[in-house]
Write a protein that holds these residues in place. Structure first.
Motif, mmCIF file in Angstrom:
data_model
loop_
_atom_site.group_PDB
_atom_site.id
_atom_site.type_symbol
_atom_site.label_atom_id
_atom_site.label_comp_id
_atom_site.label_asym_id
_atom_site.label_seq_id
_atom_site.Cartn_x
_atom_site.Cartn_y
_atom_site.Cartn_z
ATOM 1 N N GLN A 24 0.828 -1.208 0.000
ATOM 2 C CA GLN A 24 0.000 0.000 0.000
ATOM 3 C C GLN A 24 0.862 1.257 0.000
ATOM 4 N N LEU A 25 1.904 1.252 0.787
ATOM 5 C CA LEU A 25 2.786 2.421 0.865
ATOM 6 C C LEU A 25 3.481 2.661 -0.469
ATOM 7 N N GLU A 26 3.987 1.598 -1.074
ATOM 8 C CA GLU A 26 4.705 1.745 -2.341
ATOM 9 C C GLU A 26 3.784 2.129 -3.497
ATOM 10 N N SER A 27 2.527 1.745 -3.412
ATOM 11 C CA SER A 27 1.587 2.052 -4.497
ATOM 12 C C SER A 27 0.751 3.294 -4.213
ATOM 13 N N GLY A 28 1.068 3.988 -3.111
ATOM 14 C CA GLY A 28 0.358 5.220 -2.781
ATOM 15 C C GLY A 28 -1.056 5.002 -2.290
ATOM 16 N N LYS A 29 -1.339 3.832 -1.712
ATOM 17 C CA LYS A 29 -2.699 3.518 -1.256
ATOM 18 C C LYS A 29 -2.775 3.250 0.247
ATOM 19 N N LEU A 30 -1.765 3.701 0.982
ATOM 20 C CA LEU A 30 -1.781 3.492 2.424
ATOM 21 C C LEU A 30 -2.897 4.338 3.039
ATOM 22 N N PRO A 31 -3.811 3.729 3.792
ATOM 23 C CA PRO A 31 -4.914 4.506 4.383
ATOM 24 C C PRO A 31 -4.397 5.456 5.472
ATOM 25 N N ARG A 32 -5.258 6.334 5.908
ATOM 26 C CA ARG A 32 -4.841 7.311 6.917
ATOM 27 C C ARG A 32 -4.553 6.667 8.265
ATOM 28 N N SER A 33 -5.211 5.560 8.522
ATOM 29 C CA SER A 33 -5.034 4.876 9.804
ATOM 30 C C SER A 33 -5.066 3.367 9.591
ATOM 31 N N PRO A 34 -4.259 2.619 10.353
ATOM 32 C CA PRO A 34 -4.289 1.159 10.234
ATOM 33 C C PRO A 34 -5.603 0.554 10.713
ATOM 34 N N SER A 35 -6.413 1.359 11.399
ATOM 35 C CA SER A 35 -7.692 0.857 11.902
ATOM 36 C C SER A 35 -8.798 0.929 10.860
ATOM 37 N N PHE A 36 -8.529 1.562 9.721
ATOM 38 C CA PHE A 36 -9.528 1.644 8.664
ATOM 39 C C PHE A 36 -9.840 0.235 8.148
ATOM 40 N N PRO A 37 -11.104 -0.043 7.817
ATOM 41 C CA PRO A 37 -11.450 -1.381 7.304
ATOM 42 C C PRO A 37 -10.745 -1.664 5.986
ATOM 43 N N LEU A 38 -10.457 -2.936 5.770
ATOM 44 C CA LEU A 38 -9.776 -3.345 4.549
ATOM 45 C C LEU A 38 -10.720 -3.277 3.355
ATOM 46 N N GLU A 39 -10.163 -2.910 2.212
ATOM 47 C CA GLU A 39 -10.914 -2.915 0.964
ATOM 48 C C GLU A 39 -10.919 -4.340 0.392
ATOM 49 N N PRO A 40 -11.860 -4.653 -0.503
ATOM 50 C CA PRO A 40 -11.886 -5.987 -1.130
ATOM 51 C C PRO A 40 -10.556 -6.357 -1.780
ATOM 52 N N GLU A 41 -9.892 -5.388 -2.413
ATOM 53 C CA GLU A 41 -8.613 -5.685 -3.054
ATOM 54 C C GLU A 41 -7.536 -6.016 -2.022
ATOM 55 N N ASP A 42 -7.687 -5.472 -0.813
ATOM 56 C CA ASP A 42 -6.750 -5.801 0.267
ATOM 57 C C ASP A 42 -6.937 -7.242 0.722
ATOM 58 N N GLU A 43 -8.183 -7.688 0.767
ATOM 59 C CA GLU A 43 -8.477 -9.068 1.153
ATOM 60 C C GLU A 43 -7.899 -10.041 0.125
ATOM 61 N N VAL A 44 -7.973 -9.655 -1.137
ATOM 62 C CA VAL A 44 -7.383 -10.470 -2.201
ATOM 63 C C VAL A 44 -5.876 -10.559 -2.009
ATOM 64 N N PHE A 45 -5.262 -9.423 -1.745
ATOM 65 C CA PHE A 45 -3.805 -9.384 -1.523
ATOM 66 C C PHE A 45 -3.420 -10.296 -0.366
ATOM 67 N N LEU A 46 -4.144 -10.222 0.739
ATOM 68 C CA LEU A 46 -3.814 -11.035 1.910
ATOM 69 C C LEU A 46 -3.942 -12.527 1.624
ATOM 70 N N ALA A 47 -4.952 -12.904 0.848
ATOM 71 C CA ALA A 47 -5.130 -14.317 0.512
ATOM 72 C C ALA A 47 -3.956 -14.825 -0.319
ATOM 73 N N ILE A 48 -3.548 -14.032 -1.295
ATOM 74 C CA ILE A 48 -2.404 -14.404 -2.126
ATOM 75 C C ILE A 48 -1.128 -14.420 -1.299
ATOM 76 N N ALA A 49 -0.983 -13.437 -0.411
ATOM 77 C CA ALA A 49 0.207 -13.359 0.437
ATOM 78 C C ALA A 49 0.321 -14.576 1.345
ATOM 79 N N LYS A 50 -0.792 -15.016 1.905
ATOM 80 C CA LYS A 50 -0.772 -16.197 2.778
ATOM 81 C C LYS A 50 -0.330 -17.438 2.008
ATOM 82 N N ALA A 51 -0.785 -17.540 0.762
ATOM 83 C CA ALA A 51 -0.415 -18.693 -0.061
ATOM 84 C C ALA A 51 1.069 -18.665 -0.412
#
Length: 266
Positions: free
Chosen positions: A86-113
């Motif tokens: 997120q930081l490298e792509s300029g999409k870091l939210p204002r706070s880590p407590s903000f809910p994840l976007e659907p694309e973030d959930e996709v990223f996490l699933a791929i990252a876990k694999a």
């Protein structure tokens, strides 16, 4: 002959004589050596230096996230990868407590694999980063078309099964995000997932369609016995793992049957 054509030629040759996947490079090897994905340059003598730069960049981004208190030593590693991306792509939210976007959930699933496949955290991050970028860029227009392609090929293979899904109002509720956005991450075990991702990394996302079709064909009796869309979707989201390798092998056969040689099946 270019490296890409040589790779495809060898793959086609071995598969024609009955050795499925003998010459296929693993996802990790392709991601680390294929300069088109932007990880390493084509000249191998430069790899050590480039990897040093990549490690420094990794450490710099990680340090920045610690400074702004987005991550800590207790943050799960896959979430660290997400915040770095997120930081490298300029999409870091204002706070880590903000809910994840659907694309973030996709990223996490791929990252876990990927985390299950790769031990080194630096290599792991760069592989995740480039794989996700490939999905978001190269396949951006193709991925939304895959559900329709799935319906088309399922109809060719088993029209009765497709009719059952339509009768149950299940066709529009199938786990398309799990299949086509997450590329079966969280659905298939590591060994099977690598074989599918080999094809995706090599240039064809359509293999995802045939894996989905083969899942339906493999579990046809079970699916036909269910007459509720919710139950069908729940089952397909949690298919038995012991059939995964056979499913992928048959899916690759279907891919060749309908699309011809791998060179032209992107």
């Amino acid at each position: 002959m270019t490296e890409d054509s040589q790779r495809n030629f060898r793959s086609v040759y071995y598969e024609k004589v009955g050795f499925r996947g003998v010459e296929e490079k693993k996802s990790l090897e392709i991601l680390l050596k294929d300069d088109r994905l932007g990880i390493l340059p084509p000249h191998h003598e430069s790899h050590a230096q480039v990897m040093m730069y990549r490690k420094e960049q990794y450490c710099d981004v990680l340090h920045a996230l610690h400074i702004v208190r987005f991550v800590s030593d207790a943050t799960p590693q896959v979430e660290v990868y997400l915040r770095m991306y997120q930081l490298e792509s300029g999409k870091l939210p204002r706070s880590p407590s903000f809910p994840l976007e659907p694309e973030d959930e996709v990223f996490l699933a791929i990252a876990k694999a990927v985390e299950e496949m790769v031990e080194d955290s630096v290599d792991c991050y760069w592989i995740i980063r480039c794989f996700v970028n490939q999905l978001n860029n190269k396949y951006r227009e193709s991925l939304p078309q895959l559900p329709k392609a799935f319906e088309q090929y399922l109809n060719l293979e088993d029209s009765r099964l497709l009719s059952h899904l339509k009768t149950c109002s299940a066709l529009s509720r199938l786990p398309y995000d799990l299949w086509f956005k997450r590329c079966f991450a969280g659905c298939l075990p590591e060994s099977s997932l690598q074989r599918v991702w080999d094809k995706v990394v090599s240039g064809s996302c359509k293999i995802l369609v045939f894996v989905a079709v083969e899942i339906l064909l493999t579990f046809k009796i079970k699916v036909m016995a269910l007459n509720n869309a919710e139950k069908i979707t729940k089952f397909l989201e949690n298919i038995p793992q012991d059939s995964s390798d056979a499913i992928v092998s048959k899916a690759i056969d279907l891919w060749h049957k309908h699309c011809g040689t791998p060179v032209h099946s992107a």
